[in-house]
Design an enzyme around this catalytic site. Structure first.
Site, PDB file in Angstrom:
ATOM      1  N   LYS A  27       0.835  -1.211   0.000  1.00  0.00           N
ATOM      2  CA  LYS A  27       0.000   0.000   0.000  1.00  0.00           C
ATOM      3  C   LYS A  27       0.873   1.266   0.000  1.00  0.00           C
ATOM      4  CE  LYS A  27      -1.336   2.138   3.664  1.00  0.00           C
ATOM      5  NZ  LYS A  27      -1.416   3.503   4.122  1.00  0.00           N
ATOM      6  N   ASN A  28       1.877   1.290   0.857  1.00  0.00           N
ATOM      7  CA  ASN A  28       2.661   2.520   0.964  1.00  0.00           C
ATOM      8  C   ASN A  28       3.534   2.764  -0.275  1.00  0.00           C
ATOM      9  OD1 ASN A  28       1.448   3.060   3.370  1.00  0.00           O
ATOM     10  ND2 ASN A  28       3.205   2.526   4.657  1.00  0.00           N
ATOM     11  N   CYS A 123      -3.973   8.265   9.692  1.00  0.00           N
ATOM     12  CA  CYS A 123      -4.135   7.786  11.071  1.00  0.00           C
ATOM     13  C   CYS A 123      -3.751   8.877  12.064  1.00  0.00           C
ATOM     14  CB  CYS A 123      -3.248   6.569  11.308  1.00  0.00           C
ATOM     15  SG  CYS A 123      -3.697   5.154  10.295  1.00  0.00           S
ATOM     16  N   ARG A 128       1.243  15.232  13.404  1.00  0.00           N
ATOM     17  CA  ARG A 128       1.914  14.693  12.211  1.00  0.00           C
ATOM     18  C   ARG A 128       2.306  15.875  11.334  1.00  0.00           C
ATOM     19  NH1 ARG A 128      -0.704   9.189   9.909  1.00  0.00           N
ATOM     20  NH2 ARG A 128       1.343   9.107   8.943  1.00  0.00           N
ATOM     21  N   ASP A 313       4.786   0.521  12.052  1.00  0.00           N
ATOM     22  CA  ASP A 313       3.514   0.004  11.536  1.00  0.00           C
ATOM     23  C   ASP A 313       3.271  -1.452  11.935  1.00  0.00           C
ATOM     24  OD1 ASP A 313       2.973   2.433  10.460  1.00  0.00           O
ATOM     25  OD2 ASP A 313       3.099   1.827   8.363  1.00  0.00           O
ATOM     26  N   ARG A 405      -8.695   0.451   4.785  1.00  0.00           N
ATOM     27  CA  ARG A 405      -7.838   1.421   4.093  1.00  0.00           C
ATOM     28  C   ARG A 405      -6.562   0.738   3.605  1.00  0.00           C
ATOM     29  NH1 ARG A 405      -5.685   5.635   7.645  1.00  0.00           N
ATOM     30  NH2 ARG A 405      -4.378   5.768   5.822  1.00  0.00           N
TER      31      ARG A 405
HETATM   32  C1  UD1 Z   1       4.975   6.744   6.581  1.00  0.00           C
HETATM   33  C2  UD1 Z   1       3.991   5.633   6.381  1.00  0.00           C
HETATM   34  C3  UD1 Z   1       3.400   5.257   7.725  1.00  0.00           C
HETATM   35  C4  UD1 Z   1       4.517   4.929   8.716  1.00  0.00           C
HETATM   36  C5  UD1 Z   1       5.559   6.012   8.755  1.00  0.00           C
HETATM   37  C6  UD1 Z   1       6.798   5.650   9.568  1.00  0.00           C
HETATM   38  C7  UD1 Z   1       3.103   6.013   4.143  1.00  0.00           C
HETATM   39  C8  UD1 Z   1       1.923   6.458   3.330  1.00  0.00           C
HETATM   40  N1  UD1 Z   1       2.955   6.098   5.482  1.00  0.00           N
HETATM   41  O1  UD1 Z   1       4.240   7.838   7.140  1.00  0.00           O
HETATM   42  O2  UD1 Z   1       2.587   4.116   7.509  1.00  0.00           O
HETATM   43  O3  UD1 Z   1       3.947   4.821  10.024  1.00  0.00           O
HETATM   44  O4  UD1 Z   1       6.005   6.318   7.423  1.00  0.00           O
HETATM   45  O5  UD1 Z   1       7.417   4.516   9.031  1.00  0.00           O
HETATM   46  O6  UD1 Z   1       4.122   5.566   3.613  1.00  0.00           O
HETATM   47  N2  UD1 Z   1       8.031  14.222  10.783  1.00  0.00           N
HETATM   48  C9  UD1 Z   1       8.231  15.552  11.074  1.00  0.00           C
HETATM   49  N3  UD1 Z   1       8.072  16.450  10.063  1.00  0.00           N
HETATM   50  C10 UD1 Z   1       7.738  16.073   8.804  1.00  0.00           C
HETATM   51  C11 UD1 Z   1       7.542  14.706   8.522  1.00  0.00           C
HETATM   52  C12 UD1 Z   1       7.696  13.799   9.534  1.00  0.00           C
HETATM   53  O7  UD1 Z   1       8.523  15.931  12.199  1.00  0.00           O
HETATM   54  O8  UD1 Z   1       7.631  16.937   7.920  1.00  0.00           O
HETATM   55  C13 UD1 Z   1       8.179  13.222  11.869  1.00  0.00           C
HETATM   56  C14 UD1 Z   1       6.832  12.617  12.231  1.00  0.00           C
HETATM   57  O9  UD1 Z   1       6.151  13.390  13.186  1.00  0.00           O
HETATM   58  C15 UD1 Z   1       7.256  11.276  12.775  1.00  0.00           C
HETATM   59  C16 UD1 Z   1       8.478  10.918  11.926  1.00  0.00           C
HETATM   60  O10 UD1 Z   1       8.941  12.139  11.382  1.00  0.00           O
HETATM   61  O11 UD1 Z   1       7.645  11.389  14.124  1.00  0.00           O
HETATM   62  C17 UD1 Z   1       8.228   9.912  10.821  1.00  0.00           C
HETATM   63  O12 UD1 Z   1       7.283  10.401   9.916  1.00  0.00           O
HETATM   64  P1  UD1 Z   1       7.250   9.942   8.385  1.00  0.00           P
HETATM   65  O13 UD1 Z   1       8.306   8.912   8.116  1.00  0.00           O
HETATM   66  O14 UD1 Z   1       7.213  11.169   7.547  1.00  0.00           O
HETATM   67  O15 UD1 Z   1       5.836   9.236   8.288  1.00  0.00           O
HETATM   68  P2  UD1 Z   1       4.829   9.295   7.097  1.00  0.00           P
HETATM   69  O16 UD1 Z   1       5.561   9.429   5.800  1.00  0.00           O
HETATM   70  O17 UD1 Z   1       3.724  10.258   7.414  1.00  0.00           O
END
Ligand code: UD1
Length: 442
Positions: A27-28, A123, A128, A313, A405
């Site tokens: 999915k991701n 989620c 986030r 995850d 989802r």
């Molecule tokens: C993706 C995955 C999600 C998984 C996560 C961590 C997808 C669609 N989703 O989510 O399933 O749980 O990776 O493996 O692929 N952060 C910041 N600023 C930002 C972006 C992130 O501070 O601009 C922090 C977040 O708060 C969090 C960490 O970085 O603590 C990881 O986030 P990130 O890897 O970006 O997660 P997602 O891409 O949203």
């Protein structure tokens, strides 16, 4: 409202599971690959697309932008984004239904130099932020404004390659910055990039379409700007988390199952922990055999982290298993602020868990008892399916739209290995059965 009528799962616990099941495309990866297709001025043939709602919603966004999408077969799509209009009006609600809608921003900005999208959903794990994405776009030369639930990005003078250091190896920021940088002038380097398997998959897909993305899978990714992506064919990799979830499920119920269509190397971060917990895992090349017969689950400590660490995850699913173990386990969440909302649900089933902000202390209770519970997000919903199948009695699981989802055909897949899950939907007077696993297997 799209989520109405989603119903519940009625789960009869106690069956050991035997047989084989197949894992779908990731999915991701799929959501990133769909965004990649938006940057292509040609035809993209994408195979092994999982049949999950996040994918459907993102494809709907593409259609509203003017993409033509043909379904060739199961999970097999032809996506034509030659005529998409970055200024087309999109239902704001669609963006709010999944996290990955933020990739539309990077993709449109990269291809057209401007984009306007609504804030993403997904989620609820506490805050986030998307500040790394925004800083990345700004470093490439875009101006970004956020207000009224919308994000506007504009690169009046075009985007230029640069070196971007992420404060944390964010999956979303790594993918979004790559999307924006595909056509940027010169070389973009992302340092401290995320290394998850789906980053590699996404980069491979882009490269198959004509991009020049190098180093995906390491923490330093180089993107050499190109003038055109011509299109091509790509097959999405198997879903690491779907596979991990079903492996954990069999570990919980006991039994002997071959999980097919996986890349075992992507699963090591999960299976090594399960081996430590006494689960037998055998690498069969493009499948893994998971067995637990007789032996109890052993306690373990788990700490989540970016790949190749233990995936956040998979945290709720493995924490659920540890409620069945002998002894006390510690589960520490380092990626998200708030990813223990599901603990209340397990407590209703008799689990002994205490949490502070980052750590859950789990005292194994051997067995869980059926209860009426609810999914609080996608992966914790999957964990509740595991809990229900490991519990004595019939569990009623609500809010299953979270699960759907990200897990396609879950009732049928698990029915094939002997899990007893039925979908029910609330009606004014009684519960109407929609489909039993026996019907779906037949
Ligand atoms: C993706 C995955 C999600 C998984 C996560 C961590 C997808 C669609 N989703 O989510 O399933 O749980 O990776 O493996 O692929 N952060 C910041 N600023 C930002 C972006 C992130 O501070 O601009 C922090 C977040 O708060 C969090 C960490 O970085 O603590 C990881 O986030 P990130 O890897 O970006 O997660 P997602 O891409 O949203």
């Amino acid at each position: 409202m799209i989520l109405d009528g989603y119903g519940k799962y009625s789960i009869i616990g106690g069956n050991r599971l035997y047989g084989e099941l197949s894992i779908s495309g990731a999915k991701n990866s799929a959501v990133a690959v769909i965004a990649a297709a938006m940057t292509v001025n040609g035809l993209c043939h994408i195979d092994n697309m999982p049949q999950v709602r996040d994918v459907e919603i993102l494809l709907q966004i593409l259609q509203q932008l003017g993409a033509e999408i043909d379904v060739i077969g199961d999970g097999d799509y032809m996506i034509d984004c030659r005529n998409i209009d970055p200024d087309a009006a999109i239902d704001q609600e669609l963006y709010g239904q999944l996290r990955a809608s933020y990739y539309v921003l990077g993709a449109l900005l990269g291809r057209f130099g401007h984009a306007r999208v609504a804030m993403p959903g997904g989620c609820d794990f506490g805050t986030r932020p998307i500040d790394y994405h925004i800083k990345g776009f700004e470093a490439l030369g875009a101006e970004v404004d956020i207000g009224g639930g919308w994000i506007d990005a504009n690169a009046v003078d075009g985007l230029r390659g640069t070196r971007i250091l992420l404060d944390y190896p964010s999956v979303g920021a790594t993918i979004n910055i790559i999307l924006a940088a595909i056509y940027a002038e010169g070389l973009t380097i992302i340092e401290n990039a995320a290394m998850e398997p789906h980053i590699v998959d996404f980069a491979n897909c882009l490269n198959a379409m004509g991009a020049e993305v190098r180093g995906a899978g390491t923490n330093s990714i180089r993107i050499y700007g190109v003038n055109e992506l011509r299109g091509g064919s790509y097959t999405i990799v198997p879903d690491q988390i779907e596979a991990g979830t079903y492996i954990a499920l069999v570990a919980g119920t006991g039994g002997d199952v071959i999980v097919r269509d996986v890349i075992p190397r992507h699963l090591v971060c999960i299976t090594s922990k399960l081996s430590e917990m006494g689960v037998e895992i055998e690498d069969l090349g493009d499948a893994v055999r998971v067995r637990r017969e007789g032996r109890p689950i052993r306690r373990a400590n788990v700490m989540t982290g970016p790949y190749p660490g233990f995936p956040t995850d998979m945290q709720p699913q493995v924490a659920t298993l540890l409620t069945l173990a002998r002894g006390t386990s510690f589960v520490t969440e380092t990626v998200w602020d708030s990813r223990f909302q599901y603990v209340d649900q397990l407590q209703r089933m008799g689990a002994k868990i205490t949490t502070d902000a980052r750590t859950a202390v789990i005292e194994g209770v051997g067995r869980l008892k059926a209860a009426s519970i609810a999914a609080t997000d996608l992966r914790s919903g999957a964990a509740m399916v595991i809990a229900g199948l490991c519990a004595d009695g019939t569990t009623l699981l609500d809010n299953i739209w979270h699960i759907e989802r990200g897990y396609g055909n879950i009732i049928a897949k698990l029915g094939e290995i002997g899990a007893d899950i039925t979908r029910v939907v609330d009606a004014p007077r009684n519960l109407i059965e929609l489909r039993t696993h026996r019907e779906s297997v037949a």
